[in-house]
Structure formats: C-alpha cells, structure tokens
Write a protein that holds these residues in place. Structure first.
Motif, PDB file in Angstrom:
ATOM      1  N   ALA A  22      -5.980   2.434  -3.333  1.00 56.76           N
ATOM      2  CA  ALA A  22      -5.028   1.361  -3.035  1.00 56.76           C
ATOM      3  C   ALA A  22      -3.743   1.887  -2.408  1.00 56.76           C
ATOM      4  N   VAL A  23      -3.486   3.179  -2.552  1.00 57.72           N
ATOM      5  CA  VAL A  23      -2.282   3.799  -1.996  1.00 57.72           C
ATOM      6  C   VAL A  23      -2.632   4.421  -0.652  1.00 57.72           C
ATOM      7  N   ALA A  31       0.806  -1.220   0.000  1.00 60.73           N
ATOM      8  CA  ALA A  31       0.000   0.000   0.000  1.00 60.73           C
ATOM      9  C   ALA A  31       0.842   1.273   0.000  1.00 60.73           C
ATOM     10  N   VAL A  32       2.159   1.132  -0.115  1.00 66.26           N
ATOM     11  CA  VAL A  32       3.054   2.290  -0.100  1.00 66.26           C
ATOM     12  C   VAL A  32       3.584   2.535  -1.511  1.00 66.26           C
ATOM     13  N   ARG A  33       3.379   3.730  -2.026  1.00 72.74           N
ATOM     14  CA  ARG A  33       3.883   4.090  -3.349  1.00 72.74           C
ATOM     15  C   ARG A  33       5.214   4.830  -3.201  1.00 72.74           C
ATOM     16  N   VAL A  34       6.233   4.337  -3.875  1.00 77.57           N
ATOM     17  CA  VAL A  34       7.556   4.954  -3.848  1.00 77.57           C
ATOM     18  C   VAL A  34       7.756   5.733  -5.136  1.00 77.57           C
ATOM     19  N   LYS A  49      -2.964  11.667   1.683  1.00 78.15           N
ATOM     20  CA  LYS A  49      -2.081  10.576   2.073  1.00 78.15           C
ATOM     21  C   LYS A  49      -0.793  11.144   2.665  1.00 78.15           C
ATOM     22  N   PRO A  50      -0.286  10.554   3.740  1.00 81.94           N
ATOM     23  CA  PRO A  50       0.992  10.994   4.279  1.00 81.94           C
ATOM     24  C   PRO A  50       2.115  10.813   3.257  1.00 81.94           C
ATOM     25  N   GLU A  91      -2.327  11.912  -8.113  1.00 80.05           N
ATOM     26  CA  GLU A  91      -2.905  10.611  -8.457  1.00 80.05           C
ATOM     27  C   GLU A  91      -2.870   9.666  -7.266  1.00 80.05           C
ATOM     28  N   ALA A  92      -1.761   9.653  -6.530  1.00 79.34           N
ATOM     29  CA  ALA A  92      -1.656   8.793  -5.357  1.00 79.34           C
ATOM     30  C   ALA A  92      -2.693   9.166  -4.304  1.00 79.34           C
TER      31      ALA A  92
END
Length: 264
Positions: free
Chosen positions: A49-50, A14-17, A104-105, A43-44
C-alpha cells in the motif's frame, strides 16, 4: 510535539511520512531512533500500500547527527566505549543502506539543520526537498571527529571538491548552495517543505511499481561499477524490464495512444 514517540508515522494516501521525533534533542540519532527508523523503512518497503516514503524531522531541526551524549556516556566502559561505538556506527550504516536498498523511493523533507549523520541521512535519500532556512554541515572536524561515515553518502551526491570543502571546513551550507551542489532537488518555503515532498511521492506513486523497484536497484548498483561493466549490467536490466508486464502494457499504451492500465 513531545519526545514520547521517537518516530511518528502518517500515511497520506500511498505516501508514508516518517517524522523523527526527538525535537528537544534536535532529532539526534540515538540507537533507539536508528533502530526505529530502520524498521519503519524496511516495513514500508514490504508494504504494497506504500508507494513512496517521506522522511522529515519534528521541531526546528531535521537531524543534528549522532547522539553525542549517548556516545560519551560509554567512555567509562571497560573498553573505553569501543564496542558501543562499533555497534552504533554499524547500526547507522545499516540504516542508511536500508534506505538505499528499499524498493520504494525515499524523499527527505529537510526542515532546519541537517548536520553530520543528519546530513548523511539527507544524502542517503533518493530525493531531497529543503526549506529555505535549511542548513547542512559535516562539522565533525571542528570537534576532533572527522565525519567519515557521512563522507560516504556525501561524496556520492556532490562533487569531490564540494564534499571535501564541507568535510575539511565543517562550515554550514545554506539551502541554495546545497541545491547548487546537488545535495537537494528543490528549495521551497518552510511551510511547504513536507507537502512538496509528499507531492513528489504522490507523483511517483502513479508510476509502475515494479519498474521503479528495478530502476532504483539498478541505479545504485551501476554507480559502483566501471563504465563498461555498468553498461553491460544496465543492458541486462533493460532486457529483463522489457519482458515485464508493466513494460508490455506501458509500451502498448504509448503506441495505441491511450493511458496505461498498470498491472497490480
């Protein structure tokens, strides 16, 4: 890594890099890179899902700040570059605000140097993990260009005296001093910096999502208010949060001594 794709994207559960990928230019913030990052953060924020975003840099630098070659190329414009400079600074400010306003953080994983607008980028993120060899500076004063926009984010993260020292001297600050100043949350070995930031993101991903969104938005809004107004606003936020299904489930689970089953 090469520079063919200026922003790389990888999902770790669940983390986007997001990786700034102009290593040959120390990930300096061209108009194209700022636009790509702005779009990716937006977008994130809209992607269910992110749950958290990690931002890092390819190669030996996190980001060296604005693309001075790109800026200088417009000095020969009819207006001596005024329109392009205004466009660039506006785009940079909008990108930084997108990070702050994202539901999101956003966690900076700082490898190498983060200078000028690169330091601003770290300060704009909600959390920051730095490698032991990371260094930070707002060195514009040394080249006749005071770091006025980086000052906005920096002065909201560290003490006034600390911010002014960085802005007036333009010296490099090492990772430990940046930690002591409150610019970063953790200092870790260089080979762990991204994984440590992802682990922060994973821990955050386990928290109730609407509660995080409510809390992040309220945090930044109350910072700009006088004390009495901040309490009044925060009290209203608490009331609305109490009425949310996540608070109902979380408090019920606490009282029942069970694990919460967060609504999705």
């Amino acid at each position: 890594m090469d520079d063919s794709h200026i922003l790389l994207c990888e999902d770790r559960e669940a983390v986007r890099v997001l990786t700034l990928n102009r290593p040959s230019a120390r990930n300096c913030l061209s108009m194209d890179l700022m636009g790509a990052l702005h779009g990716a953060v937006t977008e994130a924020g809209e992607n269910d899902a992110v749950r958290a975003v990690v931002l890092t840099g390819a190669g030996p630098a996190f980001s060296s700040g604005h693309d001075l070659k790109e800026l200088t190329a417009h000095r020969n414009d009819e207006d001596r570059g005024r329109a392009f400079y205004a466009e660039t600074m506006g785009a940079c400010s909008d990108m930084m605000l997108a990070i702050v306003r994202s539901p999101k953080p956003v966690i900076a994983a700082v490898n190498g140097i983060a200078t000028a607008a690169g330091c601003q980028l770290v300060a704009s993120c909600d959390l920051a993990i730095a490698s032991v060899d990371a260094r930070f500076a707002t060195p514009g004063v040394n080249i006749g260009l005071f770091c006025s926009t980086p000052m906005v984010a920096l002065s909201r993260n560290v003490s006034r005296k600390g911010a002014m020292e960085m802005l007036l001297l333009g010296d490099m600050v090492d990772a430990q001093d940046a930690h002591a100043m409150g610019l970063v949350n953790r200092v870790v070995e260089a080979d762990r910096v991204v994984n440590e930031a992802v682990e922060f993101g994973r821990r955050i991903a386990d928290k109730p999502s609407r509660t995080l969104k409510i809390g992040k938005e309220a945090f930044y809004k109350q910072l700009e208010m006088p004390l009495e107004d901040a309490y009044r606003y925060a009290a209203q936020v608490m009331v609305e949060n109490m009425l949310d299904a996540e608070a109902e489930e979380g408090i019920g689970a606490f009282l029942d001594k069970r694990e919460p089953n967060w609504p999705r």
